[in-house]
Design a protein around this motif. Structure first.
Motif, PDB file in Angstrom:
ATOM      1  N   GLY A  11       0.802  -1.222   0.000  1.00 41.43           N
ATOM      2  CA  GLY A  11       0.000   0.000   0.000  1.00 41.43           C
ATOM      3  C   GLY A  11       0.831   1.266   0.000  1.00 41.43           C
ATOM      4  O   GLY A  11       0.454   2.264  -0.608  1.00 41.43           O
ATOM      5  N   GLN A  12       1.979   1.243   0.673  1.00 41.53           N
ATOM      6  CA  GLN A  12       2.832   2.433   0.703  1.00 41.53           C
ATOM      7  C   GLN A  12       3.435   2.706  -0.672  1.00 41.53           C
ATOM      8  O   GLN A  12       3.488   3.855  -1.110  1.00 41.53           O
ATOM      9  CB  GLN A  12       3.924   2.266   1.753  1.00 41.53           C
ATOM     10  CG  GLN A  12       3.380   2.289   3.162  1.00 41.53           C
ATOM     11  CD  GLN A  12       4.453   2.094   4.213  1.00 41.53           C
ATOM     12  OE1 GLN A  12       5.542   1.604   3.935  1.00 41.53           O
ATOM     13  NE2 GLN A  12       4.144   2.480   5.439  1.00 41.53           N
ATOM     14  N   SER A  13       3.877   1.653  -1.346  1.00 44.42           N
ATOM     15  CA  SER A  13       4.418   1.825  -2.704  1.00 44.42           C
ATOM     16  C   SER A  13       3.323   2.287  -3.658  1.00 44.42           C
ATOM     17  O   SER A  13       3.559   3.151  -4.507  1.00 44.42           O
ATOM     18  CB  SER A  13       5.038   0.526  -3.215  1.00 44.42           C
ATOM     19  OG  SER A  13       6.177   0.193  -2.466  1.00 44.42           O
ATOM     20  N   ALA A  14       2.141   1.705  -3.525  1.00 43.02           N
ATOM     21  CA  ALA A  14       1.026   2.101  -4.380  1.00 43.02           C
ATOM     22  C   ALA A  14       0.709   3.584  -4.182  1.00 43.02           C
ATOM     23  O   ALA A  14       0.527   4.318  -5.157  1.00 43.02           O
ATOM     24  CB  ALA A  14      -0.199   1.237  -4.079  1.00 43.02           C
ATOM     25  N   ALA A  15       0.661   4.021  -2.928  1.00 42.36           N
ATOM     26  CA  ALA A  15       0.369   5.430  -2.640  1.00 42.36           C
ATOM     27  C   ALA A  15       1.443   6.342  -3.221  1.00 42.36           C
ATOM     28  O   ALA A  15       1.133   7.401  -3.769  1.00 42.36           O
ATOM     29  CB  ALA A  15       0.250   5.642  -1.133  1.00 42.36           C
ATOM     30  N   GLU A  20      -4.513   3.726  -6.620  1.00 47.73           N
ATOM     31  CA  GLU A  20      -5.553   3.510  -5.614  1.00 47.73           C
ATOM     32  C   GLU A  20      -6.048   2.076  -5.687  1.00 47.73           C
ATOM     33  O   GLU A  20      -5.953   1.424  -6.726  1.00 47.73           O
ATOM     34  CB  GLU A  20      -6.702   4.480  -5.841  1.00 47.73           C
ATOM     35  CG  GLU A  20      -6.293   5.929  -5.653  1.00 47.73           C
ATOM     36  CD  GLU A  20      -7.462   6.886  -5.804  1.00 47.73           C
ATOM     37  OE1 GLU A  20      -8.614   6.416  -5.882  1.00 47.73           O
ATOM     38  OE2 GLU A  20      -7.212   8.096  -5.827  1.00 47.73           O
ATOM     39  N   LYS A  21      -6.601   1.605  -4.572  1.00 51.54           N
ATOM     40  CA  LYS A  21      -7.095   0.227  -4.499  1.00 51.54           C
ATOM     41  C   LYS A  21      -8.131  -0.056  -5.588  1.00 51.54           C
ATOM     42  O   LYS A  21      -8.188  -1.145  -6.136  1.00 51.54           O
ATOM     43  CB  LYS A  21      -7.688  -0.034  -3.113  1.00 51.54           C
ATOM     44  CG  LYS A  21      -7.962  -1.469  -2.820  1.00 51.54           C
ATOM     45  CD  LYS A  21      -8.353  -1.685  -1.367  1.00 51.54           C
ATOM     46  CE  LYS A  21      -8.512  -3.157  -1.084  1.00 51.54           C
ATOM     47  NZ  LYS A  21      -8.790  -3.429   0.324  1.00 51.54           N
ATOM     48  N   SER A  22      -8.919   0.949  -5.926  1.00 53.82           N
ATOM     49  CA  SER A  22      -9.955   0.784  -6.951  1.00 53.82           C
ATOM     50  C   SER A  22      -9.367   0.520  -8.337  1.00 53.82           C
ATOM     51  O   SER A  22     -10.068   0.043  -9.227  1.00 53.82           O
ATOM     52  CB  SER A  22     -10.863   2.009  -6.994  1.00 53.82           C
ATOM     53  OG  SER A  22     -10.111   3.164  -7.344  1.00 53.82           O
ATOM     54  N   VAL A  28      -6.639  -8.934  -6.770  1.00 55.39           N
ATOM     55  CA  VAL A  28      -5.397  -8.392  -6.219  1.00 55.39           C
ATOM     56  C   VAL A  28      -5.736  -7.682  -4.912  1.00 55.39           C
ATOM     57  O   VAL A  28      -6.684  -6.909  -4.838  1.00 55.39           O
ATOM     58  CB  VAL A  28      -4.716  -7.409  -7.200  1.00 55.39           C
ATOM     59  CG1 VAL A  28      -3.505  -6.747  -6.567  1.00 55.39           C
ATOM     60  CG2 VAL A  28      -4.317  -8.143  -8.469  1.00 55.39           C
ATOM     61  N   LYS A  29      -4.954  -7.987  -3.878  1.00 49.72           N
ATOM     62  CA  LYS A  29      -5.184  -7.401  -2.560  1.00 49.72           C
ATOM     63  C   LYS A  29      -4.125  -6.344  -2.278  1.00 49.72           C
ATOM     64  O   LYS A  29      -3.040  -6.379  -2.838  1.00 49.72           O
ATOM     65  CB  LYS A  29      -5.108  -8.482  -1.485  1.00 49.72           C
ATOM     66  CG  LYS A  29      -6.133  -9.583  -1.666  1.00 49.72           C
ATOM     67  CD  LYS A  29      -5.932 -10.694  -0.668  1.00 49.72           C
ATOM     68  CE  LYS A  29      -6.912 -11.820  -0.928  1.00 49.72           C
ATOM     69  NZ  LYS A  29      -6.702 -12.942  -0.017  1.00 49.72           N
ATOM     70  N   MET A  30      -4.467  -5.403  -1.399  1.00 46.71           N
ATOM     71  CA  MET A  30      -3.502  -4.383  -1.001  1.00 46.71           C
ATOM     72  C   MET A  30      -3.373  -4.412   0.519  1.00 46.71           C
ATOM     73  O   MET A  30      -4.374  -4.323   1.231  1.00 46.71           O
ATOM     74  CB  MET A  30      -3.949  -2.996  -1.460  1.00 46.71           C
ATOM     75  CG  MET A  30      -2.917  -1.913  -1.167  1.00 46.71           C
ATOM     76  SD  MET A  30      -3.441  -0.252  -1.665  1.00 46.71           S
ATOM     77  CE  MET A  30      -3.482  -0.400  -3.444  1.00 46.71           C
ATOM     78  N   ASP A  31      -2.151  -4.563   1.000  1.00 48.42           N
ATOM     79  CA  ASP A  31      -1.877  -4.485   2.428  1.00 48.42           C
ATOM     80  C   ASP A  31      -1.351  -3.095   2.738  1.00 48.42           C
ATOM     81  O   ASP A  31      -0.903  -2.376   1.845  1.00 48.42           O
ATOM     82  CB  ASP A  31      -0.835  -5.529   2.847  1.00 48.42           C
ATOM     83  CG  ASP A  31      -1.449  -6.733   3.539  1.00 48.42           C
ATOM     84  OD1 ASP A  31      -2.526  -6.591   4.145  1.00 48.42           O
ATOM     85  OD2 ASP A  31      -0.853  -7.825   3.492  1.00 48.42           O
ATOM     86  N   LEU A  32      -1.375  -2.737   4.002  1.00 47.44           N
ATOM     87  CA  LEU A  32      -0.897  -1.427   4.429  1.00 47.44           C
ATOM     88  C   LEU A  32       0.536  -1.197   3.970  1.00 47.44           C
ATOM     89  O   LEU A  32       0.889  -0.124   3.483  1.00 47.44           O
ATOM     90  CB  LEU A  32      -0.982  -1.314   5.954  1.00 47.44           C
ATOM     91  CG  LEU A  32      -0.460  -0.036   6.577  1.00 47.44           C
ATOM     92  CD1 LEU A  32      -1.293   1.153   6.115  1.00 47.44           C
ATOM     93  CD2 LEU A  32      -0.484  -0.144   8.092  1.00 47.44           C
ATOM     94  N   SER A  33       1.366  -2.229   4.105  1.00 44.47           N
ATOM     95  CA  SER A  33       2.771  -2.134   3.706  1.00 44.47           C
ATOM     96  C   SER A  33       3.289  -3.530   3.384  1.00 44.47           C
ATOM     97  O   SER A  33       2.641  -4.527   3.703  1.00 44.47           O
ATOM     98  CB  SER A  33       3.606  -1.523   4.837  1.00 44.47           C
ATOM     99  OG  SER A  33       3.634  -2.407   5.946  1.00 44.47           O
TER     100      SER A  33
END
Length: 51
Positions: A11-15, A20-22, A28-33
């Protein structure tokens, strides 16, 4: 994913890249980190393969 593979995005890399999760494809799942994902998977008995 059809074969039971779990795909997890940090999630940190994605941000940091504006993802965004959407925007993720189904399944595909997104974890906080990445650290959160590693800890969660370690609790399930998985380990890191350092090659």
């Amino acid at each position: 994913m059809e074969q039971g593979v779990e795909v997890i995005v940090c999630g940190q890399s994605a941000a940091a890249h504006g993802v965004e999760k959407s925007a993720l494809i189904d399944g595909v799942k997104m974890d906080l980190s990445a650290m959160t994902a590693h800890a969660r998977l370690a609790q399930k008995g998985y380990s890191v393969n350092p090659f």
